[in-house]
Design an enzyme around this catalytic site. Structure first.
Site, PDB file in Angstrom:
ATOM      1  N   LYS A 107      54.866   8.159   1.390  1.00  0.00           N
ATOM      2  CA  LYS A 107      55.156   9.566   1.651  1.00  0.00           C
ATOM      3  C   LYS A 107      55.565   9.796   3.110  1.00  0.00           C
ATOM      4  CE  LYS A 107      52.857  14.048   0.923  1.00  0.00           C
ATOM      5  NZ  LYS A 107      51.643  14.623   0.299  1.00  0.00           N
TER       6      LYS A 107
ATOM      7  N   GLU B 154      50.688  22.323  -0.098  1.00  0.00           N
ATOM      8  CA  GLU B 154      49.322  21.907  -0.416  1.00  0.00           C
ATOM      9  C   GLU B 154      48.242  22.879   0.083  1.00  0.00           C
ATOM     10  OE1 GLU B 154      49.559  18.023   1.276  1.00  0.00           O
ATOM     11  OE2 GLU B 154      50.914  17.346  -0.299  1.00  0.00           O
TER      12      GLU B 154
ATOM     13  N   ASP C 289      43.772  20.647   6.330  1.00  0.00           N
ATOM     14  CA  ASP C 289      43.951  19.560   5.357  1.00  0.00           C
ATOM     15  C   ASP C 289      44.188  18.247   6.078  1.00  0.00           C
ATOM     16  OD1 ASP C 289      44.823  17.716   3.489  1.00  0.00           O
ATOM     17  OD2 ASP C 289      46.227  19.063   2.489  1.00  0.00           O
TER      18      ASP C 289
HETATM   19 MG    MG Z   1      46.401  15.508   0.086  1.00  0.00          MG
END
Ligand code: MG
Ligand code: ADP
Length: 624
Positions: free
Chosen positions: A86, A185, A207
């Site tokens: 990613k 997210e 996060d």
């Molecule tokens: Mg994550």
């Protein structure tokens, strides 16, 4: 007789059919897929009952292995086992080189914009690797649900730029998925926490995953989440904790090799053991270490929570910088934050919780599993989008991280949408032609905060053709910037009198790193004054060019109105301006323009007379 019913295109003919939808958290380290079953979001497990799928893909000569098996093979087959892909999504080779040293795989050399990783099965792009993870999740879901998926929602870090979002969508397509939309997210997490059902206020979502850090400042207002600001670091996460532990182990075990010399196998083993120790330290004060070394020997020792805390202090501190910036962008103080939501496996680390609590002056919310919280909300969103539920359930808004604008004459940037504007958004601005008879216009879209094109990032260019021939400044070209709900930009240009149109969807070959974004933001503040001066100079230079352009055209048409001496006087003034216009003497250029104006006054007057006579020819004076 009753009328026959015809369904809407693309809609089911059976109104009661339940369409299968899923939410996917395509993580750097771990991926999950969830679906709404009997009205409730549920994580779909694999046949072994495991909920998370390690985002690791191993290529062998004859098959592709995804998940746990690939992860356990990482130490013995590091070059063909790709993890944290990613980080490379939507990035160019140069971006990837800047990401730092922990890259066991080899990248194919070449000038292709999309980097390719060398494996025994051939070269693969990050998009293809991600598609393998998605395919694996897809078959897991279809096995669990007993039918094929109608559509999915995939989550991405809020900080993902256009290229990274596009790459994610492409991976979904490649995996045979119908990607309904991308969802940030942190935004998903806040909704999963049910904060949308609580009183209005400002929420922070912190996060920290395996490879990315995101901070979002959300405001709940009239039942809608508005993302006030986002910031983050796409190259910071739990992997970095593992890395500092691995380096500490090397030191303790007397491994003197530099990171470049150490074998891939040894490094992978160290990282794996470091990670295990770190996770232990989320519940214990000390973790045992037993390391197998390349020479066949073993090293044993233990890592205490205190030492671990020291090792990661700087990394944890580093997450607070984007937090500060996000607060500043949102224009609020930490004390105004009502709740702080913790997302991502690395928020289990005690020091992370402590530092976040200190920073926001309150205990963060940690009771929902930080690993699954994102995919659950994505599942609910997907369920709404395929039409199983009425659409008024969720309305999630995001913001763009950097301003978007256009190149205007002289290499200047005109901002069309400023940073932190909520999306989706469409903004139009009118522009005009620079030269008489100009029939085409080159449109150059840019991203950044600075005044000069050379200091911003180019997103794409296209040309609007077939503009009707008019005098400079008469055409009206409306340029529209549109950013869709996924954060993807399209730019269109339309000549308003004829309706001629042209446009592009901006899909840059690769995106900006966070460091670049931060540098660009910092530069825009530091250089604000320089930029104004530079802008004034460029404007004056453009004006000089325009004046000279117009003069040349006039001389070509009506040069005959001047005698040799008059012509000479104009030429001298024009040459002087032409010379000065390339320099950086703002005042001198201005003066030279005034001088040329003076020298040409008589010529302009005669031309005007001439054109009036021309216009009058054949007409009766009474007509005017
Ligand atoms: Mg994550
Ligand atoms: P991503 O979203 O990047 O895929 P996750 O949210 O799944 O990441 O988090 C993965 C990271 O969380 C890894 O670095 C992993 O080691 C870390 N992690 C998972 N469980 C724990 C734990 N109990 N203590 C500390 N870190 C943990």
């Amino acid at each position: 007789m009753a009328l026959l019913q015809i369904s809407e295109p693309g809609q089911s003919t059976n109104p009661h059919e339940h369409r299968l939808a899923a939410g996917i958290d395509l993580g750097t380290t771990n991926s999950l897929i969830a679906s709404v079953k009997s009205g409730k979001a549920e994580i779909l497990n694999d046949e072994q009952g495991s909920d998370t799928l390690p985002s690791v893909v191993r290529y062998t000569a004859n098959k592709i292995i995804v998940g746990t098996d690939a992860k356990s093979a990482a130490a013995k087959d590091p070059l063909n086992t790709i993890s944290s892909v990613k980080r490379y999504m939507g990035r160019g080779l140069t971006d990837i080189k800047e990401l730092g040293g922990r890259r066991p795989y080899e990248f194919a050399e070449g000038d292709s914009a999309v980097p390719r990783i060398r494996t025994v099965a051939g070269d693969v792009s990050p998009i293809e690797v991600s598609a393998e993870i998605l395919k694996s999740l897809k078959s897991r879901a279809e096995a669990a649900l007993g039918d094929s998926l109608t559509g999915v929602v995939i989550t991405v870090p809020a900080y993902f730029d256009d290229a990274q979002r596009q790459a994610t969508k492409d991976a979904g397509k490649l995996a045979g998925l119908n990607v309904l939309r991308l969802l940030n997210e942190p935004t998903a997490a806040a909704v999963a926490y049910g904060l949308d059902k609580k009183a209005e206020g400002v929420i922070a979502v912190y996060d920290l995953g395996g490879g990315t850090f995101d901070i979002s400042i959300l405001r709940l207002h009239k039942g809608v989440f508005e993302v006030m600001a986002t910031a983050g670091d796409t190259t910071l996460g739990g992997d970095d904790f593992d890395y500092v532990i691995a380096k500490w182990i090397m030191q303790q075990a007397g491994i003197n090799e530099t990171e470049k010399d150490i074998s891939h196998h040894q490094m992978r083993r160290l990282m794996r053991d470091a990670c295990a120790a770190k996770e232990t330290l989320s519940n214990m004060d000390s973790a045992e270490l037993n390391i197998e070394l390349d020479d066949g020997s073993n090293w044993s020792g233990h890592l205490t929570l205190d030492v671990f805390n020291e090792l990661i202090t700087l990394l944890v501190q580093k997450t607070l910088l984007p937090c500060r910036r996000a607060l500043r962008d949102a224009g609020i103080d930490a004390s105004e934050i009502k709740s702080v939501v913790m997302v991502g496996g690395s928020t289990r680390v005690p020091q992370v919780r402590d530092k976040v609590a200190d920073f926001f002056q309150q205990q963060p919310l940690t009771d929902i599993n930080p690993d699954t919280v994102v995919s659950m909300c994505a599942a609910i969103q997907a369920d709404v989008l395929v039409g199983n539920k009425s659409g008024d359930d969720l309305l999630l808004l995001d913001v763009i991280p950097l301003s978007l604008g256009l190149e205007t004459m002289g290499g200047l940037v005109e901002k069309v949408i400023s940073r932190n504007t909520t999306i989706p958004v469409a903004r139009a601005q009118d522009f005009t032609t620079f030269k008489d008879g100009q029939t085409a216009m080159s449109i150059h879209a840019l991203q950044g905060e600075r005044e000069l094109v050379s200091d911003c990032r180019s997103l794409g260019r296209f040309t609007l053709h077939d503009i009707p021939s008019m005098v400079a400044g008469a055409a009206r070209i409306r340029i529209t910037f549109q950013v869709d709900a996924d954060g993807l930009l399209s730019v269109t240009a339309r000549e308003e009198t004829t309706g001629v149109e042209s446009g592009i969807e901006v899909k840059p070959s690769y995106g900006l790193t966070d460091t670049e974004i931060e540098t660009m933001l910092r530069d825009s503040i530091e250089h604000a004054e320089d930029d104004v001066t530079a802008r004034m100079l460029r404007e004056q230079q453009v004006e000089a060019e325009r004046v000279l352009e117009a003069l040349q055209a006039a001389l070509a048409d009506d040069g005959g109105l001047l005698n040799a001496a008059e012509r000479k006087q104009i030429d001298v003034a024009a040459n002087k301006l032409s010379e000065l216009s390339n320099g950086n003497e703002l005042r001198a250029i201005k003066d030279a323009i005034t001088e040329l104006d003076k020298a040409a006054t008589e010529f302009v007057a005669r031309r005007m007379d001439g054109s009036i006579k021309k216009a009058l020819a054949g007409h009766n004076v009474n007509e005017f």
